[in-house]
Write a protein that holds these residues in place. Structure first.
Motif, PDB file in Angstrom:
ATOM      1  N   GLY A 163     110.694 -27.550  47.524  1.00 38.98           N
ATOM      2  CA  GLY A 163     110.428 -26.885  49.106  1.00 38.98           C
ATOM      3  C   GLY A 163     111.968 -26.436  50.485  1.00 38.98           C
ATOM      4  N   GLY A 164     112.431 -25.170  49.026  1.00 33.37           N
ATOM      5  CA  GLY A 164     113.287 -24.481  50.107  1.00 33.37           C
ATOM      6  C   GLY A 164     114.273 -25.456  50.444  1.00 33.37           C
ATOM      7  N   ARG A 165     114.540 -26.565  50.056  1.00 36.80           N
ATOM      8  CA  ARG A 165     115.996 -27.977  50.286  1.00 36.80           C
ATOM      9  C   ARG A 165     117.107 -27.212  49.724  1.00 36.80           C
ATOM     10  NH1 ARG A 165     113.403 -31.872  52.459  1.00 36.80           N
ATOM     11  NH2 ARG A 165     111.418 -32.130  51.925  1.00 36.80           N
ATOM     12  N   ARG A 166     118.057 -27.419  50.538  1.00 35.82           N
ATOM     13  CA  ARG A 166     119.073 -26.593  50.219  1.00 35.82           C
ATOM     14  C   ARG A 166     119.977 -27.847  49.549  1.00 35.82           C
ATOM     15  NH1 ARG A 166     123.276 -25.717  55.138  1.00 35.82           N
ATOM     16  NH2 ARG A 166     123.020 -27.559  55.212  1.00 35.82           N
ATOM     17  N   VAL A 167     120.746 -27.612  48.684  1.00 31.89           N
ATOM     18  CA  VAL A 167     121.387 -29.246  47.701  1.00 31.89           C
ATOM     19  C   VAL A 167     122.972 -28.554  48.267  1.00 31.89           C
ATOM     20  CG1 VAL A 167     121.891 -29.447  45.208  1.00 31.89           C
ATOM     21  CG2 VAL A 167     119.800 -28.573  45.537  1.00 31.89           C
TER      22      VAL A 167
ATOM     23  N   ARG B 127     129.306 -34.836  56.668  1.00 36.05           N
ATOM     24  CA  ARG B 127     128.022 -34.710  57.997  1.00 36.05           C
ATOM     25  C   ARG B 127     128.089 -33.170  58.629  1.00 36.05           C
ATOM     26  NH1 ARG B 127     128.867 -38.192  60.794  1.00 36.05           N
ATOM     27  NH2 ARG B 127     128.588 -40.005  59.816  1.00 36.05           N
ATOM     28  N   GLU B 128     128.842 -32.744  59.152  1.00 37.52           N
ATOM     29  CA  GLU B 128     129.440 -31.590  59.393  1.00 37.52           C
ATOM     30  C   GLU B 128     128.536 -30.324  58.615  1.00 37.52           C
ATOM     31  OE1 GLU B 128     133.434 -30.628  60.014  1.00 37.52           O
ATOM     32  OE2 GLU B 128     133.619 -32.341  61.288  1.00 37.52           O
ATOM     33  N   HIS B 129     128.234 -30.297  57.361  1.00 37.59           N
ATOM     34  CA  HIS B 129     128.068 -29.546  56.561  1.00 37.59           C
ATOM     35  C   HIS B 129     126.258 -29.621  56.521  1.00 37.59           C
ATOM     36  CE1 HIS B 129     132.044 -27.844  55.375  1.00 37.59           C
ATOM     37  NE2 HIS B 129     131.958 -28.684  55.825  1.00 37.59           N
ATOM     38  N   LEU B 130     125.869 -30.716  56.681  1.00 42.63           N
ATOM     39  CA  LEU B 130     123.880 -31.221  56.306  1.00 42.63           C
ATOM     40  C   LEU B 130     123.653 -30.852  57.643  1.00 42.63           C
ATOM     41  CD1 LEU B 130     125.193 -34.331  53.504  1.00 42.63           C
ATOM     42  CD2 LEU B 130     125.174 -32.116  53.272  1.00 42.63           C
ATOM     43  N   ARG B 131     122.312 -30.763  57.467  1.00 43.48           N
ATOM     44  CA  ARG B 131     121.487 -30.753  57.810  1.00 43.48           C
ATOM     45  C   ARG B 131     119.696 -32.067  56.915  1.00 43.48           C
ATOM     46  NH1 ARG B 131     120.451 -24.636  57.203  1.00 43.48           N
ATOM     47  NH2 ARG B 131     118.687 -24.732  55.304  1.00 43.48           N
ATOM     48  N   PRO B 132     119.263 -32.206  58.358  1.00 45.81           N
ATOM     49  CA  PRO B 132     117.885 -33.111  57.288  1.00 45.81           C
ATOM     50  C   PRO B 132     117.170 -31.919  56.401  1.00 45.81           C
ATOM     51  CG  PRO B 132     118.158 -33.054  60.418  1.00 45.81           C
ATOM     52  CD  PRO B 132     118.734 -31.966  59.819  1.00 45.81           C
ATOM     53  N   GLY B 133     116.635 -33.017  55.515  1.00 45.48           N
ATOM     54  CA  GLY B 133     115.694 -32.889  54.447  1.00 45.48           C
ATOM     55  C   GLY B 133     117.236 -32.203  53.417  1.00 45.48           C
ATOM     56  N   ASP B 134     118.196 -31.680  53.697  1.00 43.06           N
ATOM     57  CA  ASP B 134     118.559 -31.623  52.280  1.00 43.06           C
ATOM     58  C   ASP B 134     119.196 -32.578  50.994  1.00 43.06           C
ATOM     59  OD1 ASP B 134     120.280 -29.808  54.104  1.00 43.06           O
ATOM     60  OD2 ASP B 134     121.940 -30.029  54.318  1.00 43.06           O
ATOM     61  N   ILE B 135     119.823 -32.318  50.016  1.00 39.16           N
ATOM     62  CA  ILE B 135     119.591 -32.795  48.741  1.00 39.16           C
ATOM     63  C   ILE B 135     120.636 -32.801  48.659  1.00 39.16           C
ATOM     64  CG2 ILE B 135     119.020 -33.531  46.462  1.00 39.16           C
ATOM     65  CD1 ILE B 135     116.710 -31.220  47.078  1.00 39.16           C
TER      66      ILE B 135
ATOM     67  N   GLY C 161     130.545 -43.988  48.242  1.00 41.90           N
ATOM     68  CA  GLY C 161     131.090 -44.888  49.502  1.00 41.90           C
ATOM     69  C   GLY C 161     130.480 -43.826  50.743  1.00 41.90           C
ATOM     70  N   ALA C 162     130.914 -42.201  50.412  1.00 38.14           N
ATOM     71  CA  ALA C 162     130.462 -41.694  51.775  1.00 38.14           C
ATOM     72  C   ALA C 162     129.502 -41.138  51.962  1.00 38.14           C
ATOM     73  CB  ALA C 162     131.529 -39.980  51.535  1.00 38.14           C
ATOM     74  N   GLY C 163     128.636 -40.533  50.610  1.00 42.23           N
ATOM     75  CA  GLY C 163     127.137 -40.561  50.058  1.00 42.23           C
ATOM     76  C   GLY C 163     126.523 -41.579  50.739  1.00 42.23           C
ATOM     77  N   ALA C 164     126.450 -43.003  50.031  1.00 41.13           N
ATOM     78  CA  ALA C 164     125.659 -43.798  50.281  1.00 41.13           C
ATOM     79  C   ALA C 164     125.446 -44.071  52.232  1.00 41.13           C
ATOM     80  CB  ALA C 164     126.075 -45.355  49.411  1.00 41.13           C
ATOM     81  N   LEU C 165     126.849 -43.621  53.011  1.00 38.20           N
ATOM     82  CA  LEU C 165     126.633 -43.834  54.594  1.00 38.20           C
ATOM     83  C   LEU C 165     126.011 -42.767  54.543  1.00 38.20           C
ATOM     84  CD1 LEU C 165     130.315 -44.418  54.663  1.00 38.20           C
ATOM     85  CD2 LEU C 165     128.482 -46.186  55.180  1.00 38.20           C
ATOM     86  N   LEU C 166     125.744 -41.428  53.895  1.00 35.26           N
ATOM     87  CA  LEU C 166     125.326 -40.178  55.252  1.00 35.26           C
ATOM     88  C   LEU C 166     124.115 -40.680  54.936  1.00 35.26           C
ATOM     89  CD1 LEU C 166     128.072 -37.490  53.741  1.00 35.26           C
ATOM     90  CD2 LEU C 166     127.563 -38.221  55.494  1.00 35.26           C
ATOM     91  N   ARG C 167     123.279 -41.432  53.424  1.00 35.69           N
ATOM     92  CA  ARG C 167     121.615 -41.429  53.496  1.00 35.69           C
ATOM     93  C   ARG C 167     121.638 -42.251  54.164  1.00 35.69           C
ATOM     94  NH1 ARG C 167     117.744 -42.467  53.461  1.00 35.69           N
ATOM     95  NH2 ARG C 167     115.795 -42.626  51.308  1.00 35.69           N
ATOM     96  N   GLN C 168     121.911 -43.699  54.965  1.00 33.30           N
ATOM     97  CA  GLN C 168     121.291 -44.339  55.489  1.00 33.30           C
ATOM     98  C   GLN C 168     122.049 -43.810  56.951  1.00 33.30           C
ATOM     99  OE1 GLN C 168     124.833 -47.355  54.249  1.00 33.30           O
ATOM    100  NE2 GLN C 168     123.116 -48.413  53.695  1.00 33.30           N
ATOM    101  N   GLU C 169     122.403 -42.403  57.196  1.00 31.38           N
ATOM    102  CA  GLU C 169     122.120 -42.331  58.660  1.00 31.38           C
ATOM    103  C   GLU C 169     121.492 -40.426  59.094  1.00 31.38           C
ATOM    104  OE1 GLU C 169     126.670 -41.148  59.495  1.00 31.38           O
ATOM    105  OE2 GLU C 169     126.826 -43.180  59.206  1.00 31.38           O
ATOM    106  N   MET C 170     121.036 -40.482  58.144  1.00 31.29           N
ATOM    107  CA  MET C 170     120.918 -39.333  57.665  1.00 31.29           C
ATOM    108  C   MET C 170     119.104 -39.041  56.916  1.00 31.29           C
ATOM    109  SD  MET C 170     123.485 -36.315  57.947  1.00 31.29           S
ATOM    110  CE  MET C 170     122.334 -34.511  58.250  1.00 31.29           C
ATOM    111  N   ASP C 171     117.914 -38.777  57.543  1.00 28.67           N
ATOM    112  CA  ASP C 171     117.346 -37.514  56.318  1.00 28.67           C
ATOM    113  C   ASP C 171     117.587 -36.013  55.426  1.00 28.67           C
ATOM    114  OD1 ASP C 171     114.579 -37.471  55.750  1.00 28.67           O
ATOM    115  OD2 ASP C 171     113.515 -35.574  57.018  1.00 28.67           O
TER     116      ASP C 171
END
Ligand code: UDP
Length: 493
Positions: free
Chosen positions: A41-45, A126-134, A144-154
């Motif tokens: 669906g056009g999501r960014r990786v 997080r500064e590089h990401l937006r909701p929907g990203d993979i 650890g950073a990835g796990a925290l981001l997954r908890q905080e963001m969509d």
């Protein structure tokens, strides 16, 4: 900081497709991508790891990301940076524990450090990401950073672990006990072999083999003149002839009798173009088994001196002329890796203690790292002029150095470390020694290979076909697209 890396890879899908023996793989990948891409669906990786250069992960990301982009995916590479050297010392410890080595005592101090640095890193990523990203997070450092981001963001988060051991020990239990809480938030995980999947991730993991990029500077075909030119430009062979390309600004160096470094053609030319050459190229790391390999080569030479008189000249000559090349990154480039420098120091001490004739037969080489491209070309040329490529790892998650050498038709002598067993079918694609810490077993295998050209040819052909079938970047991309598509389906079900 979280640095966005611009991939410096020049090949496009058309370049790959134009090469007859690669065209089929490219077309299969394109066909599968056509059916899978709508599911993304056009999501960014975003691929996140902890280094832009050095080691297997930094090696495989450029090809993977470039091909994904060519297929129309907005794929990006982020490098997590941390100012705290003690954080990387801790993640190195965890890395070693996952491989069954080191001090298993991980306590609250370690947990607090890991969490604090992970929180800071998450803020920067997080500064590089937006909701929907993979988010695809590689290895324990950014986990650890990835796990925290997954908890905080969509977002959707997948953890890719490149290391593992086919055994459960107190050390591996300690590592997974530490990482388990960080594995929890991820939507899925990916490992290199089924044996590596820890109990805490069973049922939430897929196996994907790493791959090599056949058009990368590390692996692309080189004509004889190019090989010689690269070796001359990089200071690995002496030449009085002019070369089309200029000498590299930084050249390879060879360890001298007193342990210092000097140009690699000192005190004399290595004989790379004429002698039987046995090579191991790796990071300086105890787990790569440099020391027992050196001892094995010494033992082979000493046995030859003691009872080689009975051998026919055809069987004696290759052993007499053989040289061992142990090459790794310029130590100036790995000052942030005290363990690596300590491993190199052990090699240095063993080398300086050898007799002059054995020192002449063994070359400890420091490869320049200032230019990624020149380093890759030197590794490529060195692998191509080796009769036997050794990877004597005590432990190995996969071992891209072996995949690279198999692709170049080399005869491989590997250890039975789990990663190498994924690649080399024993006595078909190469030779596997059971115990990488037994110099006599390694010496016997080495001797057999050096004396048997037909066997080396047969191993080389089979190894190259194996890489062609299973370990090229095209099947790697397809596997990732499948995992991403199915993870998204579960995530947004
Ligand atoms: N490598 C390199 N220059 C060196 C030493 C190693 O480019 O001086 C590369 C090597 O060619 C391979 C990677 O580093 O692509 C090592 O990957 P591998 O999976 O073998 O081991 P890792 O370092 O990830 O444990």
């Amino acid at each position: 900081m979280a640095q966005l890396v611009q991939s410096t890879h020049h090949a496009s899908l058309d370049d790959y497709e134009r090469i007859p023996h690669l065209g089929f793989g490219v077309r299969e990948m394109k066909a599968e991508a056509e059916t899978l891409l709508p599911r993304l669906g056009g999501r960014r990786v975003f691929m996140v790891n902890s280094t832009a250069q050095g080691g297997g992960v930094a090696e495989l990301l450029p090809g993977l990301i470039t091909l994904m982009r060519d297929l129309g995916i907005d794929a990006n590479w982020l490098v997590m940076q941390a100012e705290e050297p003690e954080f990387f010392a801790l993640t190195k410890r965890i890395h070693n524990l996952i491989h069954g080595h080191g001090d298993a005592d991980l306590g609250n101090g370690e947990r607090a450090l890991y969490e604090e640095v992970s929180r800071k890193a998450a803020g920067r990523i997080r500064e590089h990401l937006r909701p929907g990203d993979i988010l695809v997070v590689h290895d324990p450092q950014p986990m650890g950073a990835g796990a925290l981001l997954r908890q905080e963001m969509d977002i959707t988060a997948i953890w890719r672990c490149h290391i593992g051991l086919d055994d459960e020990t107190d050390e591996t239990r300690a590592a997974w006990g530490f990482l388990e809480e960080w594995a929890g938030p991820y939507d899925h995980s990916v490992f290199t072999a089924p044996e590596y999947i820890p109990a805490c991730l069973a049922g939430r993991a897929t196996v994907i083999h790493p791959s090599i990029d056949p058009l990368a500077d590390k692996n692309r075909d080189l004509s004889v003149r190019k090989i010689v030119g690269i070796l001359a430009n990089g200071g690995l062979v002496r030449t009085s002839s002019p070369t089309v390309t200029e000498a590299y600004p930084e050249i390879a160096e060879r360890m001298q009798a007193d342990g210092s470094w000097a140009p690699a053609t000192e005190p004399e030319d290595l004989g790379l173009l004429f002698r039987p050459i046995v090579t191991q190229i790796s990071r300086w790391d105890r787990l790569k088994g440099y020391l027992p390999l050196m001892q094995a080569f010494v033992s082979m030479k000493e046995t030859l001196k003691a009872d080689g008189a009975g051998l026919s000249p055809e069987r004696r000559r290759p052993l007499e002329l053989a040289r061992l090349v142990l090459a790794g990154p310029d130590p100036k480039s790995v000052t942030d890796d005290p363990e690596g420098l300590a491993a190199l120091q052990e090699v240095r001490e063993a080398y300086c203690a050898l007799s002059p004739d054995l020192r002449e037969a063994i070359a400890i080489i420091s490869l320049p790292m200032a230019s990624r491209r020149n380093n890759a070309l030197l590794v490529n040329a060195l692998q191509r002029c080796s009769d036997v490529v050794v990877q004597n790892s005590i432990q190995e998650g996969f071992g891209l150095t072996v995949t690279e050498a198999m692709w170049k038709h080399a005869a491989i002598l590997g250890s039975s470390a789990a990663g190498l067993r994924q690649q080399i079918r024993p006595d078909l694609d190469g030779c596997l020694v059971k115990n990488p810490e037994d110099p006599h077993e390694i010496a016997a295998a080495l001797k057999g290979l050096l004396q048997d050209q037909a066997q080396r040819e047969a191993f080389g052909s089979s190894a190259q076909q194996r890489v062609h079938a299973d370990f090229l970047v095209f099947s790697h991309v397809r596997n990732w697209l499948r995992v991403i598509a199915s993870t998204l389906e579960l995530r947004y079900a």
